[in-house]
Design a protein around this motif. Structure first.
Motif, PDB file in Angstrom:
ATOM      1  N   GLY A 119      73.532  -3.406 -23.558  1.00 57.91           N
ATOM      2  CA  GLY A 119      74.863  -3.972 -23.862  1.00 57.91           C
ATOM      3  C   GLY A 119      75.636  -2.840 -25.066  1.00 57.91           C
ATOM      4  N   ILE A 120      76.985  -3.310 -24.656  1.00 59.73           N
ATOM      5  CA  ILE A 120      77.988  -2.397 -25.451  1.00 59.73           C
ATOM      6  C   ILE A 120      77.753  -2.470 -26.986  1.00 59.73           C
ATOM      7  N   GLY A 121      77.471  -3.642 -27.480  1.00 55.81           N
ATOM      8  CA  GLY A 121      77.083  -3.741 -28.899  1.00 55.81           C
ATOM      9  C   GLY A 121      75.770  -2.927 -29.377  1.00 55.81           C
ATOM     10  N   GLU A 122      74.883  -3.167 -28.575  1.00 54.50           N
ATOM     11  CA  GLU A 122      73.473  -2.430 -28.912  1.00 54.50           C
ATOM     12  C   GLU A 122      73.623  -0.983 -28.794  1.00 54.50           C
ATOM     13  N   ALA A 123      74.357  -0.741 -27.682  1.00 54.38           N
ATOM     14  CA  ALA A 123      74.570   0.827 -27.561  1.00 54.38           C
ATOM     15  C   ALA A 123      75.624   1.325 -28.622  1.00 54.38           C
ATOM     16  N   ALA A 124      76.273   0.553 -29.305  1.00 54.59           N
ATOM     17  CA  ALA A 124      77.144   1.096 -30.430  1.00 54.59           C
ATOM     18  C   ALA A 124      76.243   1.483 -31.529  1.00 54.59           C
ATOM     19  N   LYS A 125      75.392   0.136 -31.604  1.00 55.89           N
ATOM     20  CA  LYS A 125      74.352   0.431 -32.848  1.00 55.89           C
ATOM     21  C   LYS A 125      73.527   1.582 -32.675  1.00 55.89           C
ATOM     22  N   LEU A 127      73.852   4.212 -31.301  1.00 61.03           N
ATOM     23  CA  LEU A 127      74.782   5.624 -31.434  1.00 61.03           C
ATOM     24  C   LEU A 127      75.406   5.718 -32.949  1.00 61.03           C
ATOM     25  N   GLY A 128      75.192   4.602 -33.651  1.00 59.12           N
ATOM     26  CA  GLY A 128      75.767   4.723 -34.786  1.00 59.12           C
ATOM     27  C   GLY A 128      77.356   4.765 -35.106  1.00 59.12           C
ATOM     28  N   VAL A 129      77.960   4.044 -34.026  1.00 56.34           N
ATOM     29  CA  VAL A 129      79.364   4.067 -34.018  1.00 56.34           C
ATOM     30  C   VAL A 129      80.027   2.617 -33.714  1.00 56.34           C
ATOM     31  N   SER A 130      81.137   2.251 -33.551  1.00 59.32           N
ATOM     32  CA  SER A 130      81.834   1.035 -33.425  1.00 59.32           C
ATOM     33  C   SER A 130      82.027   0.790 -31.892  1.00 59.32           C
ATOM     34  N   VAL A 131      81.928  -0.355 -31.399  1.00 57.98           N
ATOM     35  CA  VAL A 131      82.298  -0.723 -29.911  1.00 57.98           C
ATOM     36  C   VAL A 131      83.671  -0.259 -29.548  1.00 57.98           C
ATOM     37  N   ASP A 132      84.529   0.002 -30.287  1.00 60.42           N
ATOM     38  CA  ASP A 132      85.888   0.559 -30.171  1.00 60.42           C
ATOM     39  C   ASP A 132      85.673   1.957 -29.731  1.00 60.42           C
ATOM     40  N   THR A 133      84.929   2.567 -30.703  1.00 56.19           N
ATOM     41  CA  THR A 133      84.694   4.058 -30.110  1.00 56.19           C
ATOM     42  C   THR A 133      84.019   4.217 -28.809  1.00 56.19           C
ATOM     43  N   LEU A 134      83.060   3.674 -28.551  1.00 58.88           N
ATOM     44  CA  LEU A 134      82.267   3.743 -27.421  1.00 58.88           C
ATOM     45  C   LEU A 134      83.407   3.359 -26.132  1.00 58.88           C
ATOM     46  N   ARG A 135      84.328   2.177 -26.376  1.00 52.98           N
ATOM     47  CA  ARG A 135      85.418   2.080 -25.258  1.00 52.98           C
ATOM     48  C   ARG A 135      86.371   3.151 -25.289  1.00 52.98           C
ATOM     49  N   ARG A 136      86.686   3.912 -26.070  1.00 51.50           N
ATOM     50  CA  ARG A 136      87.662   5.223 -26.362  1.00 51.50           C
ATOM     51  C   ARG A 136      86.684   6.391 -25.616  1.00 51.50           C
ATOM     52  N   TRP A 137      85.464   6.357 -25.939  1.00 55.25           N
ATOM     53  CA  TRP A 137      84.586   7.561 -25.236  1.00 55.25           C
ATOM     54  C   TRP A 137      84.461   7.191 -23.780  1.00 55.25           C
ATOM     55  N   ASN A 174      79.705  -8.703 -14.955  1.00 52.98           N
ATOM     56  CA  ASN A 174      80.719  -7.815 -15.023  1.00 52.98           C
ATOM     57  C   ASN A 174      80.845  -7.353 -16.553  1.00 52.98           C
ATOM     58  N   ARG A 175      79.906  -7.528 -17.421  1.00 54.98           N
ATOM     59  CA  ARG A 175      79.692  -6.892 -18.789  1.00 54.98           C
ATOM     60  C   ARG A 175      79.531  -5.571 -18.772  1.00 54.98           C
ATOM     61  N   ARG A 176      80.077  -4.784 -19.624  1.00 53.42           N
ATOM     62  CA  ARG A 176      79.854  -3.245 -19.642  1.00 53.42           C
ATOM     63  C   ARG A 176      78.442  -2.888 -20.111  1.00 53.42           C
ATOM     64  N   VAL A 177      77.714  -2.126 -19.600  1.00 52.52           N
ATOM     65  CA  VAL A 177      76.410  -1.621 -20.054  1.00 52.52           C
ATOM     66  C   VAL A 177      76.471  -0.162 -20.024  1.00 52.52           C
ATOM     67  N   VAL A 178      75.589   0.300 -20.768  1.00 59.43           N
ATOM     68  CA  VAL A 178      75.387   1.975 -21.017  1.00 59.43           C
ATOM     69  C   VAL A 178      73.716   1.821 -20.819  1.00 59.43           C
ATOM     70  N   PRO A 179      73.741   3.206 -19.783  1.00 59.88           N
ATOM     71  CA  PRO A 179      72.415   3.618 -19.482  1.00 59.88           C
ATOM     72  C   PRO A 179      71.741   4.316 -20.555  1.00 59.88           C
ATOM     73  N   LEU A 180      70.500   4.077 -20.840  1.00 61.19           N
ATOM     74  CA  LEU A 180      69.719   4.554 -21.799  1.00 61.19           C
ATOM     75  C   LEU A 180      69.822   6.176 -21.795  1.00 61.19           C
ATOM     76  N   THR A 188      67.186   4.265 -29.801  1.00 59.05           N
ATOM     77  CA  THR A 188      66.844   2.930 -29.872  1.00 59.05           C
ATOM     78  C   THR A 188      65.597   2.682 -30.306  1.00 59.05           C
ATOM     79  N   ALA A 189      65.229   1.580 -30.877  1.00 52.07           N
ATOM     80  CA  ALA A 189      64.020   1.106 -31.590  1.00 52.07           C
ATOM     81  C   ALA A 189      63.047   1.209 -30.573  1.00 52.07           C
ATOM     82  N   ALA A 190      61.819   1.717 -30.880  1.00 46.64           N
ATOM     83  CA  ALA A 190      60.524   1.588 -29.949  1.00 46.64           C
ATOM     84  C   ALA A 190      59.931   0.256 -29.900  1.00 46.64           C
ATOM     85  N   PRO A 191      59.689  -0.324 -28.942  1.00 44.18           N
ATOM     86  CA  PRO A 191      59.292  -1.955 -28.785  1.00 44.18           C
ATOM     87  C   PRO A 191      57.949  -1.926 -29.909  1.00 44.18           C
ATOM     88  N   VAL A 192      57.846  -3.057 -30.537  1.00 37.44           N
ATOM     89  CA  VAL A 192      56.680  -3.176 -31.434  1.00 37.44           C
ATOM     90  C   VAL A 192      55.880  -4.367 -30.886  1.00 37.44           C
TER      91      VAL A 192
END
Length: 132
Positions: free
Chosen positions: A8-14, A16-26, A40-46, A56-60
């Motif tokens: 999801g866009i929030g997880e992707a921003a985290k 990448l270490g940037v804000s959601v707004d930065t991802l939208r600009r990108w 219809n939610r924005r998602v980012v491929p791994l 992204t954190a490796a599953p534990v």
């Protein structure tokens, strides 16, 4: 909810270490490719997260007591006798491990291979950095 191969866009921003707004600009500028899920939610491929240097954190497995995991790419393997030194770049972290030659061979570790370093220590030293 995003599928296994996307965030999801929030997880992707985290990741990448940037804000959601930065991802939208990108996305608008073409630096980042996103898709939409069934709701219809924005998602980012791994693959996009990795391409942009995100992590992204490796599953534990909760049955495993060590929680400090660093997923990354093997950058160096130096074998000497029965031991080997393996270096992994995991996002901003550089992990060095001394393991057996047998483990290197069994795991197929070589530069460019993906790997996860799991760290469990009885003590961790911390030093304050100088303000200068």
């Amino acid at each position: 909810m995003a599928s296994q191969g996307e965030l999801g866009i929030g997880e992707a921003a985290k990741a990448l270490g940037v804000s959601v707004d930065t991802l939208r600009r990108w996305e608008r500028s073409g630096k980042l490719t996103t898709t939409r899920d069934a709701a219809n939610r924005r998602v980012v491929p791994l693959s996009e997260i990795e391409r942009l240097g995100g992590h992204t954190a490796a599953p534990v497995d909760r049955a495993f007591s060590a929680r400090n995991r660093f997923e990354g790419t093997v950058t160096s393997v130096e074998v000497s006798g029965v031991i080997a030194q393996v270096e992994i770049e995991a996002g901003p972290h550089h992990v060095v491990s001394i393991i057996t030659r047998d483990a290197v061979e069994e795991l197929g570790l070589r530069p460019g291979a993906r790997a996860v370093a799991t760290v469990k220590a009885t003590s961790v030293m911390v030093q304050r950095k100088s303000d200068a």
